[in-house]
Design a protein around this motif. Sequence first.
Motif, PDB file in Angstrom:
ATOM      1  N   SER A 157      55.460  57.396  60.113  1.00 46.37           N
ATOM      2  CA  SER A 157      53.667  58.270  60.191  1.00 46.37           C
ATOM      3  C   SER A 157      54.262  59.225  60.319  1.00 46.37           C
ATOM      4  CB  SER A 157      53.124  57.069  61.098  1.00 46.37           C
ATOM      5  OG  SER A 157      53.645  57.733  62.840  1.00 46.37           O
ATOM      6  N   ALA A 158      53.873  60.362  61.301  1.00 48.39           N
ATOM      7  CA  ALA A 158      54.032  61.142  61.350  1.00 48.39           C
ATOM      8  C   ALA A 158      55.093  61.861  62.242  1.00 48.39           C
ATOM      9  CB  ALA A 158      53.052  62.211  61.937  1.00 48.39           C
ATOM     10  N   GLU A 204      47.071  61.149  63.245  1.00 52.76           N
ATOM     11  CA  GLU A 204      47.513  61.066  62.960  1.00 52.76           C
ATOM     12  C   GLU A 204      47.484  61.609  61.933  1.00 52.76           C
ATOM     13  OE1 GLU A 204      51.221  58.806  61.100  1.00 52.76           O
ATOM     14  OE2 GLU A 204      50.248  58.507  63.312  1.00 52.76           O
ATOM     15  N   SER A 225      50.891  64.362  60.995  1.00 51.98           N
ATOM     16  CA  SER A 225      51.604  64.619  59.737  1.00 51.98           C
ATOM     17  C   SER A 225      51.516  65.905  59.483  1.00 51.98           C
ATOM     18  CB  SER A 225      50.525  63.390  58.470  1.00 51.98           C
ATOM     19  OG  SER A 225      51.066  63.383  57.356  1.00 51.98           O
TER      20      SER A 225
END
Length: 368
Positions: free
Chosen positions: A2-3, A258, A262
């Motif tokens: 993820s980010a 999220e 990002s």
Amino acid sequence: MSAAGHPEPRTFGVEEEYLLLDSSTGEPRDRAAALLWSDAELERRADREFFCSQIETATPVCTTGAEADRSLADFRARAAAAAEAQGILIAGTGLPPVGGEVAGTITPKPRYREIAAMLRHAAAHQYVSGTHVHVEVPDRDAGIAAIAALSRWSPALLALTANSPIWDGTPTGFASWRHMVMLSWPLAGFPHGFVSGEEYTAGVERLVSGGIIIDAGMLTWVARLSEQYPTVELRIADAQLDHTQAVSFALLVRGIVERSLSEWSAGQPVAWPARADMIDGALWMAARDGLSGALIDPATAEVLPARDLVRRMAEYAAPGLERAGDTARVTAYLEHRLAVGSPAQEQLDRFAAEGVAGLLPLYAGVTL
């Protein structure tokens, strides 16, 4: 991943506050200590809140919605059984439907007494009970970026979870009367304008040194940085009738965070989408109408049907939801809420048909 290379998925947690209501009348009952002391497991997993008629629990740090579901389902079932033995029920509702005109009994903790002394009469009817969502962030700068992103969607998030329409046995005309009661605290609404964790910390220190709050734990903004955990904490939601709805909401919030992180980790600066007055005004309208009318997109000042802003928010959250595998569950949650309205509408429908007596089975049916 993820980010910012964060392992998938980002962790989260849910705090739930419950009111203890008389199982015959629906009035608040000061049974928190007796309830928790009746069961060692309850005492371990819960605590007393500001009033003696409130308790709260929290999930462990979770990675999946199923983990949070299990934790809250188990707690609600155990607490409901213990409450039934004492002639009370635990209710996931933002305010008691009756009895709120009686000043609450402050839980005998020194900090709560200090807060009560500071608030004076504003403390008397703070039966407010909410659902708080924590989402992991790598640092406080990232947390500020997440809060700024959440501000745009805060009216939709409030409308989805509004669940306190009745006060003193009368519909208030508001889906979330809890939100209105919370406006009597020294700090209310959405924090605004911070662009770094350092600036946020300095701002909180000024509020404490100026005597506006006694400590950072008294920040009653609808979103804040946690002082205990590496999380951003969204406090906008009323307590929910159904724990699975609370968890689905938390997953939606995680998806928004999220997506925002990002973008932030890719080099986008912290950007507030609207002025503070537009955000707080849009929240006031959301607290009044829930999902039954129009909502305001603070970023554009557009007045939209509620479903349009909710779907715009879902589109924003989509990459984060997909990353965590939450798309199907959150989509079903949003479609259900758009079909039946906010939880407040469920209460209003039951109240219109059966009065306060009809609300008690509604509360009990989802806590057992």
